[in-house]
Design an enzyme around this catalytic site. Sequence first.
Site, PDB file in Angstrom:
ATOM      1  NE  ARG A 105     -24.705  -7.017  70.565  1.00  0.00           N
ATOM      2  CZ  ARG A 105     -25.877  -6.435  70.301  1.00  0.00           C
ATOM      3  NH1 ARG A 105     -26.764  -7.035  69.537  1.00  0.00           N
ATOM      4  NH2 ARG A 105     -26.153  -5.255  70.814  1.00  0.00           N
ATOM      5  CB  ILE A 115     -20.004  -3.257  61.670  1.00  0.00           C
ATOM      6  CG1 ILE A 115     -21.025  -3.335  60.531  1.00  0.00           C
ATOM      7  CG2 ILE A 115     -18.718  -2.595  61.180  1.00  0.00           C
ATOM      8  CD1 ILE A 115     -21.485  -1.968  60.010  1.00  0.00           C
ATOM      9  N   GLY A 168     -22.659   1.940  68.327  1.00  0.00           N
ATOM     10  CA  GLY A 168     -23.772   2.751  67.831  1.00  0.00           C
ATOM     11  C   GLY A 168     -25.107   2.054  68.033  1.00  0.00           C
ATOM     12  CB  THR A 218     -31.141   2.539  65.213  1.00  0.00           C
ATOM     13  OG1 THR A 218     -31.471   1.186  65.529  1.00  0.00           O
ATOM     14  CG2 THR A 218     -30.074   2.572  64.138  1.00  0.00           C
ATOM     15  CD  GLN A 274     -33.517   6.138  55.556  1.00  0.00           C
ATOM     16  OE1 GLN A 274     -32.995   6.426  54.470  1.00  0.00           O
ATOM     17  NE2 GLN A 274     -34.651   5.457  55.623  1.00  0.00           N
ATOM     18  N   GLY A 318     -36.898   8.896  59.202  1.00  0.00           N
ATOM     19  CA  GLY A 318     -36.982   8.184  60.477  1.00  0.00           C
ATOM     20  C   GLY A 318     -35.703   8.188  61.289  1.00  0.00           C
ATOM     21  CE1 TYR A 345     -27.149   4.664  63.569  1.00  0.00           C
ATOM     22  CE2 TYR A 345     -27.233   5.450  61.307  1.00  0.00           C
ATOM     23  CZ  TYR A 345     -26.759   4.564  62.244  1.00  0.00           C
ATOM     24  OH  TYR A 345     -25.883   3.575  61.854  1.00  0.00           O
ATOM     25  N   PRO A 392     -20.347   3.120  56.349  1.00  0.00           N
ATOM     26  CG  PRO A 392     -20.295   1.490  57.989  1.00  0.00           C
ATOM     27  CD  PRO A 392     -20.229   2.969  57.800  1.00  0.00           C
TER      28      PRO A 392
HETATM   29  N1  CAA Z   1     -38.945   7.131  52.446  1.00  0.00           N
HETATM   30  C1  CAA Z   1     -40.162   7.631  52.186  1.00  0.00           C
HETATM   31  N2  CAA Z   1     -41.262   7.280  52.864  1.00  0.00           N
HETATM   32  C2  CAA Z   1     -41.125   6.376  53.828  1.00  0.00           C
HETATM   33  C3  CAA Z   1     -39.891   5.814  54.166  1.00  0.00           C
HETATM   34  C4  CAA Z   1     -38.777   6.221  53.423  1.00  0.00           C
HETATM   35  N3  CAA Z   1     -37.560   5.720  53.631  1.00  0.00           N
HETATM   36  N4  CAA Z   1     -40.066   4.955  55.180  1.00  0.00           N
HETATM   37  C5  CAA Z   1     -41.372   4.977  55.481  1.00  0.00           C
HETATM   38  N5  CAA Z   1     -42.010   5.823  54.668  1.00  0.00           N
HETATM   39  C6  CAA Z   1     -43.414   6.121  54.629  1.00  0.00           C
HETATM   40  C7  CAA Z   1     -44.213   4.825  54.615  1.00  0.00           C
HETATM   41  O1  CAA Z   1     -44.315   4.316  53.291  1.00  0.00           O
HETATM   42  C8  CAA Z   1     -45.546   5.296  55.167  1.00  0.00           C
HETATM   43  O2  CAA Z   1     -46.271   5.968  54.166  1.00  0.00           O
HETATM   44  P1  CAA Z   1     -47.818   5.659  53.969  1.00  0.00           P
HETATM   45  O3  CAA Z   1     -48.438   6.053  55.291  1.00  0.00           O
HETATM   46  O4  CAA Z   1     -48.186   6.541  52.826  1.00  0.00           O
HETATM   47  O5  CAA Z   1     -47.895   4.207  53.680  1.00  0.00           O
HETATM   48  C9  CAA Z   1     -45.162   6.352  56.194  1.00  0.00           C
HETATM   49  O6  CAA Z   1     -43.818   6.771  55.822  1.00  0.00           O
HETATM   50  C10 CAA Z   1     -45.119   5.794  57.602  1.00  0.00           C
HETATM   51  O7  CAA Z   1     -44.236   4.647  57.574  1.00  0.00           O
HETATM   52  P2  CAA Z   1     -44.337   3.530  58.672  1.00  0.00           P
HETATM   53  O8  CAA Z   1     -45.684   2.850  58.606  1.00  0.00           O
HETATM   54  O9  CAA Z   1     -43.132   2.666  58.588  1.00  0.00           O
HETATM   55  O10 CAA Z   1     -44.352   4.458  59.971  1.00  0.00           O
HETATM   56  P3  CAA Z   1     -43.911   4.146  61.403  1.00  0.00           P
HETATM   57  O11 CAA Z   1     -44.171   5.386  62.189  1.00  0.00           O
HETATM   58  O12 CAA Z   1     -44.469   2.855  61.862  1.00  0.00           O
HETATM   59  O13 CAA Z   1     -42.325   3.917  61.267  1.00  0.00           O
HETATM   60  C11 CAA Z   1     -40.107   4.440  60.766  1.00  0.00           C
HETATM   61  C12 CAA Z   1     -41.555   4.948  60.772  1.00  0.00           C
HETATM   62  C13 CAA Z   1     -39.687   4.080  62.201  1.00  0.00           C
HETATM   63  C14 CAA Z   1     -39.233   5.565  60.283  1.00  0.00           C
HETATM   64  C15 CAA Z   1     -39.995   3.194  59.890  1.00  0.00           C
HETATM   65  O14 CAA Z   1     -40.471   3.528  58.591  1.00  0.00           O
HETATM   66  C16 CAA Z   1     -38.584   2.698  59.764  1.00  0.00           C
HETATM   67  O15 CAA Z   1     -38.083   2.018  60.633  1.00  0.00           O
HETATM   68  N6  CAA Z   1     -37.918   3.032  58.669  1.00  0.00           N
HETATM   69  C17 CAA Z   1     -36.541   2.601  58.432  1.00  0.00           C
HETATM   70  C18 CAA Z   1     -35.572   3.652  58.856  1.00  0.00           C
HETATM   71  C19 CAA Z   1     -34.208   3.181  58.478  1.00  0.00           C
HETATM   72  O16 CAA Z   1     -33.877   2.995  57.314  1.00  0.00           O
HETATM   73  N7  CAA Z   1     -33.355   2.962  59.455  1.00  0.00           N
HETATM   74  C20 CAA Z   1     -32.036   2.469  59.174  1.00  0.00           C
HETATM   75  C21 CAA Z   1     -31.713   1.496  60.240  1.00  0.00           C
HETATM   76  S1  CAA Z   1     -30.224   0.632  59.839  1.00  0.00           S
HETATM   77  C22 CAA Z   1     -29.034   1.710  60.201  1.00  0.00           C
HETATM   78  O17 CAA Z   1     -29.242   2.761  60.741  1.00  0.00           O
HETATM   79  C23 CAA Z   1     -27.659   1.291  59.820  1.00  0.00           C
HETATM   80  C24 CAA Z   1     -27.083   2.245  58.899  1.00  0.00           C
HETATM   81  O18 CAA Z   1     -26.247   3.038  59.280  1.00  0.00           O
HETATM   82  C25 CAA Z   1     -27.460   2.222  57.463  1.00  0.00           C
END
Ligand code: CAA
Length: 251
Positions: A22, A24, A94, A96, A151, A153, A157, A187
């Site tokens: 699945r 990448i 991998g 998350t 990153q 959250g 990872y 990536p």
């Molecule tokens: N930078 C700064 N602030 C951030 C942020 C970021 N990247 N992401 C979220 N925030 C902030 C939000 O704006 C929010 O602030 P406010 O309360 O002031 O509005 C606060 O953090 C809480 O955010 P959420 O409501 O989203 O909180 P949550 O607890 O529901 O979820 C989280 C937190 C799980 C980290 C969610 O924000 C999330 O999934 N973020 C994405 C993380 C990400 O990029 N993962 C990559 C997955 S893809 C991958 O991993 C492949 C790869 O290799 C690239």
Amino acid sequence: MEIQVVGSKLMARIAVVTGGTRGIGAAISVALKDAGYNVAASYGGNDEAANKFKGETGIAVYKWDVGDFEACQAGVAQIEADLGPIDVLVNNAGITRDGTLHRMSVENWAAVISTNLNSLFNMTRLVIEGMRERGFGRIISISSVNGQKGQFGQSNYAAAKSGAIGFTKAVAQENAAKGITANVVSPGYIGTEMVRAVPEDVLNAKILPLIPVGRLGEPEEIARCVTFLASEDAGFITGSTLSANGGQYMA
Ligand code: CAA
């Protein structure tokens, strides 16, 4: 075509792609097959996707948990019995379990470290002795932009993906004199299920604006990096990290 001379015969090299059915990983499996490798793709749990992939591509699929050393032993033994000794290992599997550290469970830490980092030890340990004996090998591990820059959250990872880079540099040094290279492909955000699971508002507001190229990457763009590093032509490249992230992070 990536071939080797064995006795008087020309044989396709054998490549294993973990998490290769699945996202990448599927693109990597297909690209390696198209480049002439005999490919085995492992997967962890999604039988339906794996069977569909097998049906569409003709690539052999094997199910086991890459975080479990004994399961890896059995999986590698089965592939070697079916196809022959492994020349190219792509550590791609991998997962998350995103969440801020102050809310992260021990289980979500452990699951990501197991699948994304312990797997590199498990799989590489199991193929490295044969590669050393045969004087050829390619170890390619898939890291992430988020292992390079961190990153929000993703403490689990990012730790695992950063670990892949240190692991690779050590393995590269230990095996350079044996015809084996170890490299990382790192990536950025690629348009797969994993990235599409990021909440849409977070993706649009916090991530896409940081990608100078202005789009998500395609799985095939990562697969081409892997195919190059696997080739004979890349024999002088070892211990390196090839970043493919649309300019999001320039390490
Ligand atoms: N930078 C700064 N602030 C951030 C942020 C970021 N990247 N992401 C979220 N925030 C902030 C939000 O704006 C929010 O602030 P406010 O309360 O002031 O509005 C606060 O953090 C809480 O955010 P959420 O409501 O989203 O909180 P949550 O607890 O529901 O979820 C989280 C937190 C799980 C980290 C969610 O924000 C999330 O999934 N973020 C994405 C993380 C990400 O990029 N993962 C990559 C997955 S893809 C991958 O991993 C492949 C790869 O290799 C690239």
